[in-house]
Design an enzyme around this catalytic site. Structure first.
Site, PDB file in Angstrom:
ATOM      1  N   CYS A 146       6.690   6.647 -23.292  1.00  0.00           N
ATOM      2  CA  CYS A 146       5.450   6.138 -22.380  1.00  0.00           C
ATOM      3  C   CYS A 146       4.466   7.882 -22.422  1.00  0.00           C
ATOM      4  O   CYS A 146       4.960   8.935 -21.983  1.00  0.00           O
ATOM      5  CB  CYS A 146       5.686   5.901 -21.092  1.00  0.00           C
TER       6      CYS A 146
ATOM      7  N   SER B 205       0.972  -1.182  -0.071  1.00  0.00           N
ATOM      8  CA  SER B 205       0.069  -0.155   0.165  1.00  0.00           C
ATOM      9  C   SER B 205       0.713   1.452  -0.096  1.00  0.00           C
ATOM     10  O   SER B 205       0.167   2.482  -0.220  1.00  0.00           O
ATOM     11  CB  SER B 205      -1.148   0.310   1.245  1.00  0.00           C
TER      12      SER B 205
ATOM     13  N   SER C 190       2.694  -5.791   7.659  1.00  0.00           N
ATOM     14  CA  SER C 190       2.391  -4.951   8.192  1.00  0.00           C
ATOM     15  C   SER C 190       2.620  -4.314   9.504  1.00  0.00           C
ATOM     16  O   SER C 190       2.076  -5.641  10.043  1.00  0.00           O
ATOM     17  CB  SER C 190       1.090  -4.790   7.316  1.00  0.00           C
TER      18      SER C 190
ATOM     19  N   HIS D 200       2.557   3.810   8.466  1.00  0.00           N
ATOM     20  CA  HIS D 200       1.964   3.656   9.167  1.00  0.00           C
ATOM     21  C   HIS D 200       2.238   5.041  10.357  1.00  0.00           C
ATOM     22  O   HIS D 200       3.786   4.651  10.789  1.00  0.00           O
ATOM     23  CB  HIS D 200       1.632   2.322   9.780  1.00  0.00           C
TER      24      HIS D 200
END
Length: 478
Positions: A405, A58, A343, A62
């Site tokens: 790109c 993700s 995590s 945190h």
């Protein structure tokens, strides 16, 4: 030259420390080791770094409100979160302190429990009303009744951080061996003999940061055996045009993790996920329509305006789960484990890296390396440059004038630099300069990328792969 008469084997070098694993934990540990004088080697089974868990998560730094107090997760999460901004600044890696909201749909009891945990962990967080939360994020569900607000939560680009640590490690004299899976470790006197990539290596100490396979490495050496469970998390990625939230939006966590989040990325996309499925195959990063639909529906509980038309791709990553806490210790004499780093592993990585490097330095009585340079510069990004900066770049290097790109506005010059820095396949280029990460997901630029890779690597075009296995084309492109 070191000679072992018993094994009748000669070694040109004995390393002070060998780090096993090229993920963000391993490369951070390796980079921090360079603050001391010694001979250090990083070995990785893949053809590049950041090819495992560190490439597919993700990207959340945190804050530390969720980890149970007095655990290693809490200790390293909080410490890592507090120094991540500095590490990213040194390494020229995208970092944004965007804050986080944890939503409650049925009352404030869980929110208050999280706040008490945050206070115990020394993390800035407060229980807020639904109205306060929606003032911060107008697209939140009307069903939210309260929330926890953690302003110090942040986001980074995990694979860019991983690659930056690797580059800084090598710039400071560290050695790297890719395509070198460890097949054996044994104690030889006061040293460890590691068999990897078909060769043998000697070292005084070992840092085991092998991610999903850290249990295999541990069990070759340690009396206490470990077992890692691969927990798969499936995600969907939304186009930059979606932008439903600016902060990371969680739901109340469960025993299996922090649940489905909706979060911006450092590059303007939106992530929805992950799921949490235990799988038997540590290489199973497949996705399924059923799980992805469930993930998206859960994301909509937080942010109802999420639209499937904005999805540009889906992917999954595997987390290394080994009990309820990290295993970070000197498990045997000179053998240091960083095992079960799920995590909040990314947020914890700079603190874990510092801790392990310092433990090795103390054990070996290594002196400080006064020549250590903490700085690393990223490849200059044409897409984010001003018009004046672009003109200057093209004048200095005409390849900046060739857009390869179109979705991400990535130039030939950036792609060539990515290859010079270690990319050997399409995914390696993508992780370094984002070619192929846009709306069309490399539908347009793949042929050009193959040609550039083949040219710069000096190989035939049919030798170019997406991620190390399986040719993309048969024969030469026109």
């Amino acid at each position: 030259m070191w000679y072992n008469a018993v094994m009748d084997t000669c070694f040109d070098k004995v390393y002070d420390c060998i780090v096993i694993g090229g993920g963000v934990i391993g490369t951070f540990a390796a980079r921090e080791l360079c603050k001391f004088r010694g001979k250090f080697l990083l070995i990785e089974s893949g053809n590049d770094v950041a090819v495992g868990t560190s490439k597919a998560n993700s990207g959340i730094v945190h804050a530390g409100f969720d980890a149970a107090p007095c655990t290693l997760k809490a200790k390293f999460n909080v410490a890592g979160s507090r120094i991540m901004w500095k590490k990213c600044a040194e390494l020229d890696v995208p970092y944004k302190q965007n804050g986080a909201l944890v939503l409650s749909f049925d009352g404030s009891r869980d929110v208050n429990a999280l706040r008490r945990r945050a206070v115990e962990n020394g993390v800035d967080a407060e229980a807020v009303t639904a109205e306060f939360a929606r003032a911060l994020e107008p697209n939140l569900s009307d069903k939210v009744v309260s929330a926890l607000y953690a302003p110090t939560s942040a986001i980074v680009s995990p694979y860019e951080l991983n690659i930056a640590c690797y580059e800084n490690f090598t710039a400071n004299g560290g050695e790297v061996r890719l395509n070198s899976a460890v097949t054996g470790i044994e104690r030889v006197g006061k040293l460890y003999r590691i068999t990897a990539g078909g060769g043998a290596l000697l070292t005084h100490t070992v840092i085991n940061a092998a991610g999903l396979y850290a249990d295999v490495i541990n069990n070759l050496v340690c009396s206490v055996k470990r077992k890692i469970i691969a927990r798969r998390g499936q995600y969907v990625l939304l186009d930059k045009t979606a932008a439903p939230v600016t902060r990371t939006v969680f739901q109340i966590p469960t025993a299996r993790g922090k649940g489905v989040l909706v979060a911006p990325t450092c590059h303007g996309n939106t992530l929805v996920g992950p799921s949490a499925e235990d799988v038997n195959d540590k290489s199973d990063v497949s996705t399924t329509a059923e799980i992805l639909n469930d993930v998206f529906d859960k994301g909509r509980l937080s942010v109802p305006c999420l639209n499937k038309r904005d999805i540009i791709t889906q992917f999954s990553g595997l987390r290394a789960v080994c009990g309820d806490d990290f295993v970070i210790e000197e498990s045997e004499d000179g053998f240091f484990n960083a095992l079960g780093i799920c995590s909040p592993g990314l947020a914890s990585s700079p603190a874990i890296g510092e801790y392990l490097a310092e433990k090795v330095a103390v054990k070996l009585r290594l002196c400080e390396n006064e020549k250590f340079d903490p700085s690393r510069r990223a490849i200059t990004c044409f897409a984010s440059a001003t018009d004046d900066e672009r003109e200057k770049l093209i004048a200095e290097n005409p390849r900046y004038g060739n857009i390869v790109c179109r979705c991400e506005c990535v130039t030939e010059a950036e792609i060539v630099q990515a290859i010079e820095r270690g990319a050997v396949d399409l995914d390696g280029v993508k992780r370094r300069v984002r070619a192929g990460m846009g709306r069309c997901q490399a539908g347009f630029c793949t042929p050009a990328l193959i040609k550039i890779l083949a040219r710069e690597l000096g190989v035939d075009e049919e030798k170019i792969t997406k991620n190390g296995t399986g040719a993309i084309v048969s024969g030469r492109l026109s």
